[in-house]
Design a protein around this motif. Structure first.
Motif, PDB file in Angstrom:
ATOM      1  N   UNK A 133       0.807  -1.218   0.000  1.00 25.97           N
ATOM      2  CA  UNK A 133       0.000   0.000   0.000  1.00 25.97           C
ATOM      3  C   UNK A 133       0.837   1.263   0.000  1.00 25.97           C
ATOM      4  N   UNK A 134       0.392   2.252  -0.736  1.00 23.96           N
ATOM      5  CA  UNK A 134       1.046   3.566  -0.742  1.00 23.96           C
ATOM      6  C   UNK A 134       0.116   4.583  -0.116  1.00 23.96           C
ATOM      7  N   UNK A 135       0.279   5.843  -0.550  1.00 24.11           N
ATOM      8  CA  UNK A 135      -0.597   6.841   0.068  1.00 24.11           C
ATOM      9  C   UNK A 135      -1.812   7.096  -0.820  1.00 24.11           C
ATOM     10  N   UNK A 136      -2.926   7.442  -0.165  1.00 22.89           N
ATOM     11  CA  UNK A 136      -4.161   7.745  -0.896  1.00 22.89           C
ATOM     12  C   UNK A 136      -4.261   9.258  -1.048  1.00 22.89           C
ATOM     13  N   UNK A 137      -5.091   9.702  -1.991  1.00 18.75           N
ATOM     14  CA  UNK A 137      -5.175  11.145  -2.237  1.00 18.75           C
ATOM     15  C   UNK A 137      -5.892  11.906  -1.115  1.00 18.75           C
ATOM     16  N   UNK A 151      -4.931  -8.982   1.122  1.00 23.77           N
ATOM     17  CA  UNK A 151      -6.303  -8.548   1.391  1.00 23.77           C
ATOM     18  C   UNK A 151      -6.372  -7.722   2.677  1.00 23.77           C
ATOM     19  N   UNK A 152      -5.606  -8.162   3.709  1.00 22.05           N
ATOM     20  CA  UNK A 152      -5.567  -7.411   4.969  1.00 22.05           C
ATOM     21  C   UNK A 152      -5.117  -5.972   4.710  1.00 22.05           C
ATOM     22  N   UNK A 153      -4.123  -5.837   3.835  1.00 18.78           N
ATOM     23  CA  UNK A 153      -3.610  -4.489   3.534  1.00 18.78           C
ATOM     24  C   UNK A 153      -4.647  -3.683   2.735  1.00 18.78           C
ATOM     25  N   UNK A 154      -5.324  -4.360   1.818  1.00 19.05           N
ATOM     26  CA  UNK A 154      -6.358  -3.663   1.036  1.00 19.05           C
ATOM     27  C   UNK A 154      -7.499  -3.213   1.951  1.00 19.05           C
ATOM     28  N   UNK A 155      -7.826  -4.050   2.929  1.00 16.19           N
ATOM     29  CA  UNK A 155      -8.900  -3.704   3.868  1.00 16.19           C
ATOM     30  C   UNK A 155      -8.516  -2.451   4.651  1.00 16.19           C
ATOM     31  N   UNK A 156      -7.269  -2.423   5.136  1.00 12.61           N
ATOM     32  CA  UNK A 156      -6.838  -1.246   5.912  1.00 12.61           C
ATOM     33  C   UNK A 156      -6.814   0.008   5.028  1.00 12.61           C
ATOM     34  N   UNK A 157      -6.401  -0.193   3.791  1.00  8.59           N
ATOM     35  CA  UNK A 157      -6.375   0.952   2.859  1.00  8.59           C
ATOM     36  C   UNK A 157      -7.799   1.447   2.612  1.00  8.59           C
ATOM     37  N   UNK A 158      -8.720   0.521   2.476  1.00 12.28           N
ATOM     38  CA  UNK A 158     -10.124   0.902   2.243  1.00 12.28           C
ATOM     39  C   UNK A 158     -10.685   1.627   3.462  1.00 12.28           C
ATOM     40  N   UNK A 159     -10.332   1.157   4.650  1.00 11.97           N
ATOM     41  CA  UNK A 159     -10.761   1.833   5.890  1.00 11.97           C
ATOM     42  C   UNK A 159     -10.304   3.292   5.870  1.00 11.97           C
ATOM     43  N   UNK A 196     -23.612  -2.393  -7.477  1.00 13.85           N
ATOM     44  CA  UNK A 196     -22.205  -2.787  -7.398  1.00 13.85           C
ATOM     45  C   UNK A 196     -21.342  -1.660  -7.950  1.00 13.85           C
ATOM     46  N   UNK A 197     -20.615  -0.986  -7.059  1.00 11.43           N
ATOM     47  CA  UNK A 197     -19.828   0.178  -7.462  1.00 11.43           C
ATOM     48  C   UNK A 197     -18.580  -0.269  -8.221  1.00 11.43           C
ATOM     49  N   UNK A 198     -17.856  -1.231  -7.645  1.00 14.44           N
ATOM     50  CA  UNK A 198     -16.573  -1.618  -8.245  1.00 14.44           C
ATOM     51  C   UNK A 198     -16.105  -2.950  -7.673  1.00 14.44           C
ATOM     52  N   UNK A 199     -15.357  -3.682  -8.482  1.00 10.52           N
ATOM     53  CA  UNK A 199     -14.633  -4.850  -7.970  1.00 10.52           C
ATOM     54  C   UNK A 199     -13.150  -4.501  -8.068  1.00 10.52           C
ATOM     55  N   UNK A 200     -12.478  -4.450  -6.935  1.00  9.62           N
ATOM     56  CA  UNK A 200     -11.043  -4.147  -6.934  1.00  9.62           C
ATOM     57  C   UNK A 200     -10.297  -5.416  -6.512  1.00  9.62           C
ATOM     58  N   UNK A 201      -9.312  -5.803  -7.307  1.00  2.37           N
ATOM     59  CA  UNK A 201      -8.532  -6.994  -6.950  1.00  2.37           C
ATOM     60  C   UNK A 201      -7.054  -6.606  -6.797  1.00  2.37           C
ATOM     61  N   UNK A 248      -3.740  -0.087  -7.577  1.00  2.00           N
ATOM     62  CA  UNK A 248      -4.703  -0.649  -6.607  1.00  2.00           C
ATOM     63  C   UNK A 248      -5.139   0.453  -5.628  1.00  2.00           C
ATOM     64  N   UNK A 249      -4.167   1.255  -5.165  1.00  2.00           N
ATOM     65  CA  UNK A 249      -4.509   2.372  -4.272  1.00  2.00           C
ATOM     66  C   UNK A 249      -5.521   3.303  -4.946  1.00  2.00           C
ATOM     67  N   UNK A 250      -5.235   3.618  -6.212  1.00  2.00           N
ATOM     68  CA  UNK A 250      -6.112   4.554  -6.932  1.00  2.00           C
ATOM     69  C   UNK A 250      -7.510   3.959  -7.099  1.00  2.00           C
ATOM     70  N   UNK A 251      -7.565   2.648  -7.371  1.00  2.00           N
ATOM     71  CA  UNK A 251      -8.871   1.992  -7.549  1.00  2.00           C
ATOM     72  C   UNK A 251      -9.658   2.001  -6.240  1.00  2.00           C
ATOM     73  N   UNK A 252      -8.950   1.765  -5.129  1.00  2.00           N
ATOM     74  CA  UNK A 252      -9.611   1.775  -3.818  1.00  2.00           C
ATOM     75  C   UNK A 252     -10.159   3.171  -3.518  1.00  2.00           C
TER      76      UNK A 252
END
Ligand SMILES: Cc1cc2nc3c(=O)[nH]c(=O)nc-3n(C[C@H](O)[C@H](O)[C@H](O)COP(=O)(O)O)c2cc1C
Length: 466
Positions: free
Chosen positions: A183-187, A209-217, A333-338, A347-351
């Motif tokens: 994960x990087x930084x989000x805007x 997935x754990x990292x994607x979850x935290x990024x989504x949070x 369904x807004x988006x499926x991010x994998x 991935x960060x940008x998609x999240x």
């Protein structure tokens, strides 16, 4: 010949599907059928070595493996899914390799094809030759026509195995993904504007997935609740008892239903975060979906915005995207991010983008029109609930009635009368003669009124004439 029947119904001997297998057994007495009650006994099969070995021995001795399962929430029951995961975790492929396999299911034909696609894919992953599948309606066996079809299927799969019929592999193996998301930084987090966000996941801390979850949070700045499926009170998979059908009350008292009422129902945006295991997401997720059946056929996610976060090679698993996309009835369904992209920044940008749009759509109450699987599925369920299921699925019937979901043509009396007279008119040869050259114009003529009268268009164009 020996047939190993892997029974996927948690009802064991009292399975409807197993009655179809029993029919085959009686129709072909020269062959031996040995049944393992996989879903009913999954807890002991997983924990007790002797039980596991017993199942392995039955498979080893068989010439033909028959996957016999009900369709549960567009897939196999969670217990059966867990068994399939165990086969790969415990490297049991050698037991199956080179044998013939077939599948039989009973259902109301709501996404039944997904079960057979899945079991064929799994059989091919296990090195087996696919002999065929049979998808029966729950009560089809009462009809002689269905009995003849079933007998023909039995004959076909037995002879495929006996004669070692040549077969073509349909599903390519699913490649393993080795890269890991960093994960990087989000805007900047998006303000949830009072909308409630729920993130449900089956991730371990340091997984992608754990990292994607935290990024989504972190992508939301308002109220976000994050729950691991291990912590929401599910003590077991759906048992298929259907006691819930009368009042939407599950016979389990493990807290899942109250979790649903307290967390899932009030959420405006739900992020479902799951790991792909074999050709579906995890058995734990399947347990969640199956347990939601305490709500019968009532759309569960109406008006909600849904984001799917997936770890694993979604694009490489045929049919999985379609199945998951149609899973969340009534939602948008807004988006499926994998985590498939090699570039973690993408991935960060998609999240970030998914979070932003979910809030925007939730605030505006936006949803896209459903496509064929959802449209067709709704009609299948509507007819089933109105028909055979109605005496038992009382709660569904009340809901369908009070929410206008019984939208059969017969209630639209004005439309039916006008259609009747219009049909009479168009049956006249001179009318047809005049209409035929202008068919294209007729089909779009009604839209002219939309362009001149639509309030939406007037609002969007600042009340200017459009
Ligand atoms: C939890 C649950 C989920 C179900 N989901 C589906 C479904 O998605 N599609 C369908 O066609 N039928 C569905 N059904 C109906 C079953 O497939 C059907 O009743 C089947 O005949 C049960 O077989 P069994 O007695 O062998 O378990 C569901 C039933 C239950 C209890």
């Amino acid at each position: 010949m020996q047939v190993c029947v892997l029974n996927g119904s948690p009802k064991g001997e009292k399975s409807i599907t197993l009655q179809y297998v029993r029919f085959l057994e009686l129709a072909y007495p020269a062959h031996t059928f040995v049944t393992c009650h996989i879903s009913k006994k999954i807890a002991v099969i997983e924990k007790n070595r002797e039980e596991w070995d017993f199942v392995c021995n039955v498979i080893r001795d068989a010439d033909l493996v028959l996957w016999a399962t009900p369709v549960y929430v567009q897939h196999v029951p969670s217990q059966y899914k867990r068994f399939i995961e165990l086969l790969f975790e415990r490297d049991a492929g050698a037991l199956f390799a080179g044998k013939y396999a077939a599948s039989i299911s009973t259902s109301v034909h709501f996404f039944d094809q997904k079960v057979h696609e899945y079991l064929q894919g799994i059989s091919e992953d296990l090195g087996m030759n696919w002999a065929g599948s049979f998808s029966a309606g729950m009560n089809d066996l009462m009809e002689e026509k269905s009995q003849l079809q079933l007998a023909a299927f039995g004959d076909d799969i037995l002879s495929a195995s006996c004669k070692r019929r040549p077969v073509l592999q349909v599903y390519p193996p699913v490649p393993r993904m080795t890269r890991s998301y960093v994960p990087g930084s989000l805007t900047g987090p998006v303000d949830t504007e009072g909308k409630r966000v729920l993130i449900l996941h089956d991730a371990s801390e340091d997984s992608s997935l754990g990292k994607m979850v935290r990024q989504m949070e972190g992508a939301f700045s308002g109220e976000v609740t994050t729950c691991n499926l291990d912590k929401i009170g599910m003590k077991g998979g759906c048992l298929g008892c259907v006691q819930c059908a009368f009042e939407n009350q599950c016979m389990y008292t493990d807290g899942f239903s109250s979790f649903w009422k307290e967390q899932v129902e009030p959420a405006d945006i739900i992020v479902f975060a799951g790991t792909i295991r074999d050709r579906y997401i995890s058995a734990r997720w399947k347990e969640f979906f199956d347990r939601s059946f305490f709500l019968g056929h009532i759309p569960r996610y109406t008006g909600k915005q849904v984001i799917l976060l997936l770890e694993g090679p979604l694009a490489q698993v045929p049919g999985l995207r379609e199945n998951l996309s149609s899973q969340f009835s009534g939602s948008n369904l807004v988006e499926i991010v994998t985590d498939e992209p090699e570039d973690s920044g993408l991935i960060d940008a998609l999240i970030g983008s998914a979070a932003e749009r979910a809030v925007q759509y939730a605030v505006a109450g936006v949803s896209r029109p459903p496509m064929f699987p959802s449209v067709a599925g709704r009609i299948v369920l509507r007819d089933a609930v109105w028909g055979d299921l109605r005496p038992i699925f009382r709660a569904d019937h009340r809901y369908f009635k009070s929410h206008g979901l019984y939208d059969f043509p017969q209630y639209q009396y004005r439309k039916r009368i006008s259609r009747f007279f219009f049909s009479l008119f168009t049956s006249l040869p001179p009318v047809q003669k005049r209409m035929k050259p202008a068919m294209k114009d007729h089909m779009i003529q009604g839209f002219a009124r939309v362009f001149s009268e639509s309030r939406v268009l007037k609002r969007l164009s600042g009340n200017k004439a459009v």
